[in-house]
Design an enzyme around this catalytic site. Structure first.
Site, PDB file in Angstrom:
ATOM      1  N   TYR A 273      -8.195   8.297   0.332  1.00 38.46           N
ATOM      2  CA  TYR A 273      -8.736   8.556  -1.081  1.00 38.46           C
ATOM      3  C   TYR A 273     -10.113   9.461  -0.859  1.00 38.46           C
ATOM      4  CZ  TYR A 273      -4.913   7.045  -3.990  1.00 38.46           C
ATOM      5  OH  TYR A 273      -4.002   6.825  -4.431  1.00 38.46           O
ATOM      6  N   HIS A 428      -7.866   0.623  -4.840  1.00 39.98           N
ATOM      7  CA  HIS A 428      -7.066   0.889  -3.791  1.00 39.98           C
ATOM      8  C   HIS A 428      -7.343   0.033  -2.672  1.00 39.98           C
ATOM      9  CE1 HIS A 428      -5.213   4.359  -5.922  1.00 39.98           C
ATOM     10  NE2 HIS A 428      -6.658   4.924  -6.272  1.00 39.98           N
TER      11      HIS A 428
END
Length: 748
Positions: A273, A428
């Site tokens: 990410y 996440h």
């Protein structure tokens, strides 16, 4: 003279009457600038990599122009036609804008103008996307995140052709398309926009980019600082289980730049990410550098954006693929377009590190702007140096005090350990404190599963996260770390896990032959302390370096402990017997155990259990110091997975029951090779004869490794004092050892 004074006065009146507007500015000014474009044009035909990129992009854009402009009514998830078409549109428009500025061919400006007016005609009557899965539905796409992607790229396209449009055309686009678009992804969706998350970074950058093109100070303030009164409830959650709003947390681009990054440039959500977020971070940062240099975005938090590029490159294996920490898709690498952007901008606006040129050379493309030109010129002029990835310890958290990720490398990535002792990593994050993965060159030896998602593959849940991401990939047992009583760290509760992190005990890479990292976790299981120490060691009696792994556990009660090792390859041999069931059944009922088939169950036959496998032409052996009562479980993913969403991969799991204080000690040993071409097998057997825990108490833990020739090496860890100046003494099996620092090692 009087005319000049009157004009100046009128301009002042207009500025006062229209607070959204500041001084008039020239275009392009976001990524490309007037001076930058002139420099690019002067160098056309003189810089091979830049010229090749121009031709490649031209061929791609020309094909899209020939195809025609299609702006279909949205209906699909990612992977479907409408999603892909709108994505191709914004990517192509941005490239067409660069081509227009560089080649001065009006067909590219016309293409962008026609596309924008098609969107303008449809947007005012466009409802929210019909797919309802997202916590923040977009209009063009199923989630606001992708709408923000669109606006980030389209802002660049609009900037590139700004001066070719009439005032009436610009007003129409800005009033009917761009401002409503910016309002929709921000004011209308504060749960998406007003938080600290990679989604919000894209939203903030999108609003900020179009604000800079339109010279709109109100929108720019919203981009930088968020929405002041967003009406969000503190503690609300998104679809991933992450908090949308946390008490006391700021919002906007600067907050997203401040909080997720550590001072070392590590991004708390993990490299997958970070790779995704670096594009809006750097593109908007560059736009601010060009239009609002006084804001000093690149210099913010001690140049953390440019540090982030270096950190990200260091979180890749020998093939350039990012380590799949937290939600991370395997195979994502620095060859992705966002890393082309990152490398070029970091080179131009950092210190022009010549090592970055070697990455750009591998990428074999550059940005069509002044930073891409600078990189291409550096390569042309022979300034390239190899990018050297050494061992590194990256802190986590805005202040660098929330754990971290350590990467120990021996040689030219001959053996690479990735040790995670970080913070949760926002929504996440995975529940796996003190987990690790191991690589030999670019090959996984012991793996981290990554995410359960098939990105942009419509047949698999529309390309979105699958339910198995929560039921398997995020669980503790899915990782190479300790599971207690078949439960997850922090009971799998995000709000609890987000409050805690592991603590670094010692990191030392000063001796290339004995590199060590050690961390302590006391909150994952209340009442249980886990202290894991990992050392990458090159022993003179071994052909290759190996990994020593010591997990020391102290608990207030007796528990069942499971220690899995997720290997990749074909099982070759083991020194224990096991029974295989006729009917495969899940190992457990919840917390990831329901996805593991039990393929075999055995007991140790000696105090040193060995298990060998062949992976990609290389041999590996796991040697563990085991107890007579231990269970050895052979497991494989795939249970309770009727849609085959999980990979069918295996693990050896050591289960220790009815224990409070104990030590798991193991060595993962690469050795030898096999060639299917020559059919030659070299050094296929382990060099270890015995691994023993010879001492363990509150103060010290000691292990010995005896090789097949009878040579014994000793490793001793001070469990309570890691000071490099502390003197230690310990007597083990009648022999006295003295040393200074956290550990002692000898292979004599």
């Amino acid at each position: 003279m009087h005319l000049i004074k009157i004009t100046t006065l009128l301009l002042l009146v207009v500025t006062i009457a229209a607070p959204h507007l500041s001084q008039a500015q020239q275009h392009p000014n976001l990524i490309l600038t007037k001076d930058g474009v002139e420099k690019v044009r002067k160098n056309l035909g003189k810089v091979p990599l830049f010229d090749a990129t121009v031709q490649s992009v031209k061929q791609e854009v020309d094909a899209e122009i020939a195809f025609g402009i299609d702006t279909p009514i949205p209906k699909d998830f990612s992977g479907g036609y409408t999603h892909q078409r709108h994505k191709i549109n914004f990517l192509t428009a941005q490239k067409a804008g660069a081509l227009y500025q560089i080649l001065q061919d009006d067909k590219y400006a016309k293409y962008i103008r026609d596309m924008l007016f098609q969107y303008e005609a449809m947007y005012k009557d466009l409802p929210v996307h019909p797919q309802e899965r997202s916590y923040a539905r977009g209009k063009l796409f199923w989630q606001c995140l992708n709408d923000s992607n669109w606006l980030v790229y389209m802002s660049q396209a609009y900037d590139a052709i700004y001066d070719t449009l009439t005032k009436q055309e610009r007003d129409k686009l800005e009033n009917n398309l761009f401002r409503p678009f910016a309002d929709f992804i921000s004011i209308d969706n504060p749960q998406f926009y007003n938080r600290v998350h990679n989604h919000s970074t894209w939203g903030n950058a999108a609003v900020g980019m179009i604000a800079l093109v339109m010279n709109d100070e109100e929108l720019l303030h919203r981009a930088l600082y968020g929405i002041e009164d967003d009406g969000l409830e503190i503690g609300g959650k998104d679809n991933d289980g992450g908090f949308i709003k946390v008490a006391g947390q700021k919002a906007g681009f600067l907050a997203n730049l401040e909080d997720p990054f550590s001072p070392d440039g590590y991004y708390t959500e993990g490299p997958y990410y970070q790779r995704y977020a670096m594009y809006p971070f750097l593109i908007f940062g560059l736009a601010m550098h060009n239009v609002k240099p006084d804001m000093q975005v690149f210099e913010h938090k001690d140049n953390v954006l440019l540090k982030g590029v270096d950190a990200l490159l260091n979180l890749s294996d020998a093939d350039g693929e990012f380590f799949p920490l937290n939600d991370g898709q395997k195979g994502m690498s620095y060859y992705t377009a966002s890393l082309v952007t990152a490398v070029d901008i970091a080179y131009q606006y950092g210190n022009q590190n010549p090592q970055l040129l070697s990455i750009a050379q591998k990428q074999n493309e550059v940005l069509l702007d002044q930073s891409g030109l600078a990189v291409a010129i550096g390569i042309r002029d022979g300034k390239t140096q190899p990018f050297v990835k050494n061992s590194i310890n990256l802190s986590d958290g805005p202040d660098g005090k929330q754990g971290g990720v350590g990467v120990l490398r021996y040689g030219n990535e001959d053996l690479t350990l990735v040790f995670k002792y970080a913070a949760q990593g926002l929504s996440h994050g995975h529940y796996d404190k003190l987990s690790f993965s191991l690589y030999e060159k670019g090959d996984e030896v012991l793996q981290d599963y990554g995410l359960a998602r098939f990105v942009n593959i419509g047949q698999k849940g529309g390309g979105n996260y699958l339910k198995e991401n929560k039921t398997w990939a995020k669980t503790t047992i899915a990782h190479n770390t300790l599971s207690q009583n078949e439960t997850m760290h922090f009971a799998g509760k995000y709000e609890v896990a987000s409050k805690h992190h592991s603590d670094l005990y010692v990191y030392d890479d000063s001796n290339k032959n004995v590199q060590i990292i050690s961390a302590i976790e006391t909150n994952a299981y209340p009442g249980t302390k886990m202290h894991r120490t990992m050392a990458v060691i090159k022993n003179k009696s071994f052909d290759k370096p190996f990994l020593l792994d010591i997990m020391k556990i102290n608990s207030e009660q007796k528990n069942q402990y499971d220690m899995p090792f997720y290997y990749l390859g074909q099982v070759l041999s083991n020194n224990f017997s096991y029974d295989s069931p006729n009917i495969l059944k899940p190992l457990g009922n919840d917390n990831g155990y329901q996805h593991l088939y039990l393929e075999g169950k055995g007991k140790p036959s000696t105090s040193s259990t060995q298990f060998s496998w062949l992976g990609k032409g290389k041999y590996y052996t796991l040697t563990s110091a085991t107890e007579d009562s231990d269970e050895l479980l052979l497991t494989r993913m795939g249970a309770n997975d009727p849609e085959f969403n999980l990979r069918r991969e295996a693990a050896l799991m050591i289960r220790r029951k009815d224990s409070d204080n104990t030590v798991f000690a193991s060595v993962i040993e690469p050795h030898g090779s096999y060639s299917p071409v020559s059919e030659l097998s070299v050094n296929s057997n382990s060099n270890i004869a015995e691994l023993k825990v010879v001492h363990d108490d509150v103060n010290y833990t000691a292990v010995t490794i005896k090789d097949v020739k009878g040579q014994t090496s000793v490793f001793i860890l001070s469990n309570v004092n890691a000071s490099p100046s502390k003197q230690h003494k310990l007597k083990v099996d009648g022999k006295s050892y003295g040393w200074k620092g956290a550990y002692y090692y000898s292979d004599n």
